[in-house]
Design a protein around this motif. Structure first.
Motif, PDB file in Angstrom:
ATOM      1  N   TYR A 292      10.681   6.612   1.708  1.00  0.00           N
ATOM      2  CA  TYR A 292       9.366   6.263   1.172  1.00  0.00           C
ATOM      3  C   TYR A 292       9.315   6.507  -0.337  1.00  0.00           C
ATOM      4  O   TYR A 292      10.048   7.356  -0.862  1.00  0.00           O
ATOM      5  CB  TYR A 292       8.291   7.063   1.902  1.00  0.00           C
TER       6      TYR A 292
ATOM      7  N   GLY B 190      -1.752   9.441  -1.461  1.00  0.00           N
ATOM      8  CA  GLY B 190      -0.432   9.872  -1.866  1.00  0.00           C
ATOM      9  C   GLY B 190       0.761   9.302  -1.149  1.00  0.00           C
ATOM     10  O   GLY B 190       0.976   8.097  -1.094  1.00  0.00           O
ATOM     11  N   ALA B 191       1.523  10.152  -0.579  1.00  0.00           N
ATOM     12  CA  ALA B 191       2.867   9.800  -0.183  1.00  0.00           C
ATOM     13  C   ALA B 191       2.897   8.936   1.063  1.00  0.00           C
ATOM     14  O   ALA B 191       1.884   8.479   1.570  1.00  0.00           O
ATOM     15  CB  ALA B 191       3.641  11.069   0.067  1.00  0.00           C
ATOM     16  N   GLY B 192       4.053   8.697   1.566  1.00  0.00           N
ATOM     17  CA  GLY B 192       4.248   7.731   2.633  1.00  0.00           C
ATOM     18  C   GLY B 192       3.966   8.268   4.009  1.00  0.00           C
ATOM     19  O   GLY B 192       3.191   9.193   4.185  1.00  0.00           O
ATOM     20  N   ASP B 193       4.601   7.657   4.985  1.00  0.00           N
ATOM     21  CA  ASP B 193       4.363   8.027   6.361  1.00  0.00           C
ATOM     22  C   ASP B 193       4.621   9.500   6.595  1.00  0.00           C
ATOM     23  O   ASP B 193       3.971  10.134   7.392  1.00  0.00           O
ATOM     24  CB  ASP B 193       5.272   7.203   7.270  1.00  0.00           C
TER      25      ASP B 193
ATOM     26  N   ASN C 228      -3.859   3.445   3.718  1.00  0.00           N
ATOM     27  CA  ASN C 228      -3.985   4.406   2.636  1.00  0.00           C
ATOM     28  C   ASN C 228      -5.363   5.043   2.564  1.00  0.00           C
ATOM     29  O   ASN C 228      -5.545   6.056   1.894  1.00  0.00           O
ATOM     30  CB  ASN C 228      -3.655   3.735   1.310  1.00  0.00           C
TER      31      ASN C 228
ATOM     32  N   TYR D 263       4.372   5.112 -10.015  1.00  0.00           N
ATOM     33  CA  TYR D 263       3.772   5.808  -8.881  1.00  0.00           C
ATOM     34  C   TYR D 263       2.751   4.935  -8.188  1.00  0.00           C
ATOM     35  O   TYR D 263       2.556   5.012  -6.993  1.00  0.00           O
ATOM     36  CB  TYR D 263       3.113   7.112  -9.338  1.00  0.00           C
ATOM     37  N   GLY D 264       2.080   4.089  -8.955  1.00  0.00           N
ATOM     38  CA  GLY D 264       0.981   3.329  -8.390  1.00  0.00           C
ATOM     39  C   GLY D 264       1.372   1.956  -7.890  1.00  0.00           C
ATOM     40  O   GLY D 264       0.626   1.319  -7.174  1.00  0.00           O
ATOM     41  N   SER D 265       2.560   1.482  -8.254  1.00  0.00           N
ATOM     42  CA  SER D 265       2.834   0.087  -7.958  1.00  0.00           C
ATOM     43  C   SER D 265       3.602  -0.098  -6.651  1.00  0.00           C
ATOM     44  O   SER D 265       3.885  -1.213  -6.263  1.00  0.00           O
ATOM     45  CB  SER D 265       3.592  -0.567  -9.110  1.00  0.00           C
ATOM     46  N   LEU D 266       3.942   0.998  -5.981  1.00  0.00           N
ATOM     47  CA  LEU D 266       4.599   0.875  -4.683  1.00  0.00           C
ATOM     48  C   LEU D 266       3.668   1.411  -3.605  1.00  0.00           C
ATOM     49  O   LEU D 266       3.172   2.527  -3.709  1.00  0.00           O
ATOM     50  CB  LEU D 266       5.910   1.671  -4.666  1.00  0.00           C
ATOM     51  N   SER D 267       3.445   0.629  -2.596  1.00  0.00           N
ATOM     52  CA  SER D 267       2.533   1.017  -1.532  1.00  0.00           C
ATOM     53  C   SER D 267       3.059   2.271  -0.845  1.00  0.00           C
ATOM     54  O   SER D 267       4.152   2.274  -0.292  1.00  0.00           O
ATOM     55  CB  SER D 267       2.444  -0.138  -0.526  1.00  0.00           C
ATOM     56  N   PRO D 268       2.307   3.374  -0.898  1.00  0.00           N
ATOM     57  CA  PRO D 268       2.870   4.664  -0.503  1.00  0.00           C
ATOM     58  C   PRO D 268       3.222   4.791   0.973  1.00  0.00           C
ATOM     59  O   PRO D 268       4.010   5.652   1.330  1.00  0.00           O
ATOM     60  CB  PRO D 268       1.787   5.668  -0.881  1.00  0.00           C
ATOM     61  N   ARG D 269       2.654   3.978   1.814  1.00  0.00           N
ATOM     62  CA  ARG D 269       2.921   4.146   3.236  1.00  0.00           C
ATOM     63  C   ARG D 269       3.918   3.141   3.796  1.00  0.00           C
ATOM     64  O   ARG D 269       4.087   3.010   5.003  1.00  0.00           O
ATOM     65  CB  ARG D 269       1.615   4.097   4.028  1.00  0.00           C
ATOM     66  N   LEU D 270       4.553   2.381   2.931  1.00  0.00           N
ATOM     67  CA  LEU D 270       5.614   1.488   3.389  1.00  0.00           C
ATOM     68  C   LEU D 270       6.934   2.053   2.882  1.00  0.00           C
ATOM     69  O   LEU D 270       6.985   2.640   1.795  1.00  0.00           O
ATOM     70  CB  LEU D 270       5.412   0.086   2.810  1.00  0.00           C
TER      71      LEU D 270
ATOM     72  N   ARG E  43      -5.333  -0.244  -7.553  1.00  0.00           N
ATOM     73  CA  ARG E  43      -3.959   0.254  -7.658  1.00  0.00           C
ATOM     74  C   ARG E  43      -2.992  -0.905  -7.825  1.00  0.00           C
ATOM     75  O   ARG E  43      -3.200  -1.988  -7.294  1.00  0.00           O
ATOM     76  CB  ARG E  43      -3.596   1.058  -6.395  1.00  0.00           C
ATOM     77  N   GLU E  44      -1.909  -0.633  -8.529  1.00  0.00           N
ATOM     78  CA  GLU E  44      -1.011  -1.730  -8.863  1.00  0.00           C
ATOM     79  C   GLU E  44      -0.274  -2.274  -7.643  1.00  0.00           C
ATOM     80  O   GLU E  44       0.132  -3.419  -7.630  1.00  0.00           O
ATOM     81  CB  GLU E  44      -0.039  -1.295  -9.949  1.00  0.00           C
ATOM     82  N   PHE E  45      -0.123  -1.449  -6.598  1.00  0.00           N
ATOM     83  CA  PHE E  45       0.617  -1.996  -5.466  1.00  0.00           C
ATOM     84  C   PHE E  45      -0.155  -3.112  -4.769  1.00  0.00           C
ATOM     85  O   PHE E  45       0.440  -3.999  -4.159  1.00  0.00           O
ATOM     86  CB  PHE E  45       1.078  -0.905  -4.486  1.00  0.00           C
TER      87      PHE E  45
ATOM     88  N   GLN F 261      -0.875  11.170  -7.322  1.00  0.00           N
ATOM     89  CA  GLN F 261      -1.114  10.914  -5.908  1.00  0.00           C
ATOM     90  C   GLN F 261      -2.336  11.677  -5.447  1.00  0.00           C
ATOM     91  O   GLN F 261      -2.350  12.877  -5.457  1.00  0.00           O
ATOM     92  CB  GLN F 261       0.072  11.393  -5.080  1.00  0.00           C
TER      93      GLN F 261
ATOM     94  N   HIS G  89       7.606   8.136  -2.472  1.00  0.00           N
ATOM     95  CA  HIS G  89       7.428   9.431  -3.124  1.00  0.00           C
ATOM     96  C   HIS G  89       8.708  10.245  -3.148  1.00  0.00           C
ATOM     97  O   HIS G  89       8.772  11.274  -3.806  1.00  0.00           O
ATOM     98  CB  HIS G  89       6.309  10.211  -2.444  1.00  0.00           C
TER      99      HIS G  89
END
Lengths: 308, 554, 302
Positions: free
Chosen positions: B431, C20-23, C217, B381-388, C193-195, C16, B433
């Protein structure tokens, strides 16, 4: 603990130094002086006055003189209230402001806390919506709007209570100002308490407490209440500052002889020493109260220890 | 039921202690109703241990919470649950409160958050006694001390006045157990009681529970995702999936003759296989000498900072095609070591990658090497940039290292990488999530693979995944290593996964290497006591057959 | 009872936070905000109010300083086209209130923007560089926090006169502190954060990490905070105006009008009530909107 307190005092010194220095030079940079405005003084009299108050010296030597006086606890003489020292004026006004502020805090806690708790327990019910609606109203309607309306309604139209004046601190004269001063804090505390109570009630140790067989009442009283009060405690610092500022307006509206009124009038009259005195006094007060709030917090939360 | 019984309890007849029938739990959410538990039934006899097993989302925890009326109001519960002649499901809350913590008590997964941080542990335990036993004053303290003694807390007279944050994780769980045992319950519900703990501590807690069960003769409803523990610990087993009970029976039956496909899959879900070691002559890809990493624990403005040394002088030689497994418990410094190898944290000592001394390189000097050494992290959950979106995530490295590629060529590489990790390339516009944990981990692997690295650091890549998903990720990692001749450094606390993937193992504790050697040898004949303890705790009695161990009589 | 027992829901949502989540989080938040009737109602009222304040004065027969010699302190009346009455100088109250609204709203926007820019930059720098720079910068914020700020602002206004630019700057300078703390906290959390580590491992440049991974973010909490700052600023401006330290004649603001109205409230209560209602409604709506946005952006309430 003692070392911590001493350390905090140590940290407060630069803060106060900044306050004093900035306000000192700000005041002096302002156009105009303490002896303008009234009728035009003959030049030699004004020169004498300036000399008497050392206003003819260079700014830095005035600054040093002022700091020297402060170290000895001397706020200097007031320029406008000719026969009084600033210390006299503050000591006259402070009891009034203190009494107002203290009652306002007490009232804010006494009403805000229970409202917030009830709203949290009855979450998403009509009670909750009503309480939170009122609280939002308390935040949205500023005290300088509430205060005159209260004075008009209860003081003038209904004539239940005096619309202004101090009257030696009679309780009837205090009711309206204290309520006006506390409304915003009641609202803020109720909202804060509700939010933190809801969060605490969702935590795992509340589940544990329920799994122990405690009644809902015991769960709230013994397990949920104290942790939900922690954010309220840390809010008390800003709340006190808010009440102090609020009292500037309230004292003006109700014509009360507190410090707030001196401050505004002093600033407009370029009464340098009086304004400086009030700023320094409140600066020290806020630092002290914040320290007390932090210590109170550490008493309530064993995870915080001020050992070093 | 073939499991051995306590003779004393047999005399009370074979009346089950708890009989659950047709239990269903529905959550009325605004998005619709979720059937969390569907028509579940089981029986639990006195003094027996029943394991409720399932992966995340199977409804196993909801089942136990439903029995105790500990679910939020939006949960609708139906069915029957007879506990000693009383029906739990329809029981008024007032009566239920007399049972909670008394005849039925519970322990939870997270001992830190399950204890009230503001009260001393003695008070929290004593509260149960005051409530149900009407005990007061010195008697309570006496009994709490005895309980702490019983659960193996050292120096109870001092610990009784501690706050939870002053105890270690294992001690906190012992406090939870003491609290649960205070009124000598007939049934203890243990909801993932060891999942948050290190393996060695985990083993101690399970030992303790077994011993206390033998002494006090209570039944245990043991909720877990870990079949391994069940084999050792339980008498019978119920396997749950998507809220349904798919299989139940004695441990022996279920483990030897699983009837349901899902159970079979779970049983097979233990990562298997092993990796043959590379030849001695294989060229060295990465060589680290005396690597040290320290963190400032306390920063002072005017004084020297205080430090904690996380990695204390480690040598490491990685040959091409090798998989080095780095094993250790939390706080052993294994992840920090991995990050130091990739120069993601500052370190001292020398790190040489294929002839280049990394220590001498600055950020931009390091950049060209980054495409050759890549990393996959633990937290999907943490290793992927959530907004890309997935395409952007995977192509980010290409933009850095292959600026010559145009948009279409980059996209082509992304598609290839996704196919490589068995994900549908059409999903690259989505995305993170929107993906499950296992899929996310595949995306993270694709992000690394797209650069065609030679060296891959795998930092607990499977630890956050359910066992069944884990196996497939392990298989994927094995396949791509074979296909591209990759070199792995594999960091994990999960010995089963390490055994399946690594050919060489390094055991770490407190920032130092305790033992190192070929995987085969470490797992069959560990030399150091710490390694032995770790293996014993992790594998319990996997090697010796499927019969649950006979319990000692208290 | 926590949500942990909800099947599936908990595990997918728990890690999250705001970040949290994406766009589609933005879409999701907008969707959830639209279901919040109070927040949507507030949004509509605010938009209408802003439009009325901007266009209204153009449509009314009276100017900001026009004196109607036949109507001094006259109550609201349609015949005289003073729909909300006139003040002691015979000026139309509705026009003055709308102009006051322009001032109040523009002060709010500009001062919030000032605090946003300073706060985001300051907080992001402190958080991203960390270490000694961070502790020095945050120590400075701590000191600023313990100043009796209201007094400083009042002093500032007294000293430099009632200049509207100064009001923007002064209020912005007070409000940036909270913004800096929030942004710093966000950046610190994101940095771990890992990302972000993964991006570093890919060799992505620091500036790209900040713009691609950190700022997008951190934006959620910042938006929420901005919506809650606007009413605070309006309140502060009207507070200063009420004390006689705000904008100067012929300009006016709601605070000035309230202050003037208070002096006449016994003989002409509408002079107090009208600007008070405008101010209160605006603050009410802004707070509702802020609460609604916070709920909409917070995945925990999902």
């Amino acid at each position: 603990m003692l070392t911590y307190i001493l350390k905090r005092f140590g940290q407060a010194i630069p803060t106060l130094l900044i306050v004093i220095t900035v306000s000192f030079f700000l005041m002096r940079l302002a156009p105009g002086g303490p002896f303008d405005g009234e009728r035009q003084l003959p030049p030699e009299i004004e020169a004498n006055l300036m000399a008497a108050y050392h206003l003819d010296e260079p700014l830095w030597s005035q600054y040093l003189r002022y700091m020297g006086g402060l170290l000895q606890g001397d706020f200097g003489p007031s320029f406008k209230y000719k026969d009084f020292s600033v210390t006299d004026l503050i000591m006259q006004g402070f009891p009034v402001s203190l009494e107002l502020g203290a009652w306002a805090i007490v009232l804010a806690l006494a009403i805000g806390l229970p409202l917030g708790i009830i709203a949290a327990l009855k979450r998403n019910s009509t009670v909750d919506y009503v309480v939170m609606g009122i609280a939002l109203g308390g935040i949205a309607v500023p005290n300088f709007v509430i205060a005159p309306i209260m004075a008009l309604v209860f003081g003038v139209m209904l004539a239940w209570l005096p619309a202004g004046g101090w009257n030696g601190g009679a309780w009837a004269n205090m009711v309206l100002p204290v309520i006006a001063l506390s409304i915003q804090q009641i609202a803020a505390i109720a909202r804060l308490t509700r939010a933190s109570m809801i969060e605490v009630l969702g935590s795992q140790y509340i589940r544990t407490a329920r799994a122990k067989g405690l009644s809902e009442w015991e769960v709230i009283l013994h397990h949920a209440l104290r942790p939900s009060l922690l954010p309220v405690i840390s809010y008390l610092g800003p709340a006190i500052a808010g009440i102090i500022t609020g009292s500037i307006v309230i004292e003006q509206i109700f014509g009360l002889p507190g410090i707030g009124r001196y401050f505004v009038q002093g600033a407009l009259n370029r009464d340098y020493t009086l304004v400086m005195g009030v700023v320094v006094f409140y600066g020290v007060l806020i630092v002290l109260l914040n320290l007390i709030v932090d210590l109170l917090y550490s008493v309530l939360d064993p995870q915080i220890r001020y050992d070093d | 039921m073939n499991a051995p019984q306590h003779s004393s309890h047999l005399q009370e007849g074979n009346v089950p202690l708890l009989k659950v029938e047709g239990l269903s739990v529905d959550f009325a959410l605004h998005t619709g109703t979720v059937n969390a538990v569907k028509n579940v039934g089981f029986t639990l006899k006195r003094g027996e241990t029943l394991a409720l097993v399932g992966e995340s989302g199977s409804g196993k925890s909801v089942t136990s919470s439903a029995l105790m009326h500990l679910l939020p109001d939006l949960a609708q519960i139906s069915g029957r649950a007879d506990f000693e002649g009383e029906e739990l499901v329809s029981m008024p809350l007032k009566r239920m409160r007399r049972i909670r913590g008394n005849a039925i008590s519970m322990i939870f997964q997270e001992p830190m958050t399950s204890l009230n941080p503001l009260h001393r542990v003695g008070k929290q335990i004593g509260e149960v006694l005051k409530k149900h036993r009407k005990a007061h004053g010195a008697a309570v303290r006496q009994r709490v001390l005895a309980l702490l003694e019983q659960v193996g807390i050292p120096d109870p007279a001092r610990r009784i006045d501690s706050y939870p944050h002053e105890l270690s994780g294992g001690q906190r769980q012992r406090v939870m157990i003491a609290m649960a045992l205070a009124c000598e319950p007939k049934l203890l519900i243990a909801d993932e009681p060891t999942t948050a703990l290190d393996v060695t501590v985990q083993a101690q807690i399970l030992e303790l529970l077994k011993e206390l069960q033998a002494r006090l003769g209570m039944a245990i409803l043991f909720i877990t995702h870990d079949l391994n523990l069940v084999k050792r610990f339980a008498d019978s087993i119920c396997v749950m999936r998507h809220g349904e009970l798919v299989e139940s029976g004695s441990v022996e039956e279920v483990f030897t003759k699983p009837r349901h496909d899902y159970t079979r899959m779970l049983l097979a879900a233990e990562p298997r296989g092993s990796k043959p070691p590379v030849e001695e002559s294989a060229p060295v890809l990465l060589e680290a000498k005396d690597v040290r990493v320290r963190f400032a624990t306390r920063k002072h403005l005017f004084r020297a900072d205080e430090y904690f040394e996380a990695v204390r002088g480690i040598d490491l030689t990685v040959r091409r095609g090798q998989t080095i497994g780095i094993v250790g418990e939390s706080g052993s410094g294994k992840s920090t070591l991995g990050r130091a190898l990739l120069r993601l944290v500052e370190s001292k000592g020398s790190i040489d990658f294929d002839g280049t001394d990394l220590e001498r390189l600055d950020k931009s000097g390091m950049r060209p090497l980054r495409s050759r050494m890549q990393v996959v992290f633990q937290d999907p959950y943490g290793s992927l940039s959530p907004r890309l979106n997935v395409g952007e995530i995977i192509s980010e490295g290409l933009k850095v290292h292959h600026p010559e590629l145009n948009r279409r060529q980059r996209d082509q590489r992304v598609v290839e990488a996704l196919e490589e990790v068995a994900l549908d390339p059409r999903m690259r516009g989505r995305y993170p999530h929107e993906f499950s944990g296992g899929q996310r981990q595949r995306i993270a692997i694709a992000r690394a693979l797209v650069l065609k690295p030679e060296f891959l650091l795998l930092d607990e890549p499977t630890s956050a995944l359910d066992r069944s998903v884990q196996v497939r990720v392990v298989e994927l990692l094995r396949d791509i290593q074979r296909k591209y001749g990759l070199t792995y450094v594999f960091i994990s606390h999960d010995l089963a996964v390490v055994r399946a993937l690594a050919d060489t193992v390094l055991v770490m504790k407190d920032g130092q290497v305790v033992e190192r050697g070929p995987a085969e040898r470490i797992f069959s004949a560990p030399r150091e006591p710490y390694t032995q303890a770790l293996l014993k705790a992790a594998f319990l009695n996997r090697a010796d057959g499927l019969t649950p161990e006979t319990r000692d009589q208290g | 009872m926590s949500q942990d027992n909800l099947p599936g829901v908990a595990k997918s949502v728990a890690p999250q936070t705001f970040l949290g989540a994406g766009d589609s989080l933005a879409m999701d938040a907008w969707h959830r905000l639209r279901q919040n009737k109070a927040a949507m109602g507030s949004l509509i009222i605010l938009v209408v109010l802003a439009i009325v304040c901007l266009i209204g004065p153009l449509l009314l027969p009276w100017g900001l300083a026009d004196v109607d010699w036949e109507n001094f302190m006259s109550p609201p009346s349609f015949e005289s086209t003073h729909y909300l009455g006139t003040d002691a100088n015979g000026r139309d109250l509705l026009v003055r209130t709308l102009y006051g609204g322009q001032i109040s709203l523009s002060v709010a926007l500009v001062a919030t923007a000032v605090s946003l820019v300073i706060g985001v930059l300051y907080g992001a720098i402190a958080g991203y560089f960390g270490g000694r720079i961070d502790s020095l910068m945050m120590r400075f914020v701590d000191i600023m926090f313990s100043l009796p700020f209201m007094f400083m602002v009042i002093l500032l206004m007294v000293v430099f006169g009632r200049n509207i630019l100064l009001i923007y700057a002064a209020i912005g300078a007070v409000e940036w502190l909270d913004m800096a703390r929030i942004v710093r906290g966000q950046v610190l959390a994101l940095k771990r954060r890992e990302f972000v580590e993964a991006a570093q491992a890919l060799g992505v440049k620091d500036s790209k990490i900040v713009t691609r991974h950190l700022i997008p973010n951190a934006i959620g909490p910042v938006i929420v905070y901005v919506t809650l700052t606007v009413p605070k600023v309006i309140l502060l401006e009207s507070f200063l105006s009420f004390l006689g330290l705000g904008v100067q004649e012929p300009l006016t603001s709601w605070g000035v009008l309230i202050s003037e109205g208070r002096e006449m409230m016994e003989s002409a209560p509408w002079l107090l009530i009208t600007p008070s209602v405008f101010l209160a409604v605006t603050l009410f709506c802004l707070n509702f909107l802020g609460d609604g946005l916070r709920d909409a952006l917070d995945p925990k309430t999902r």
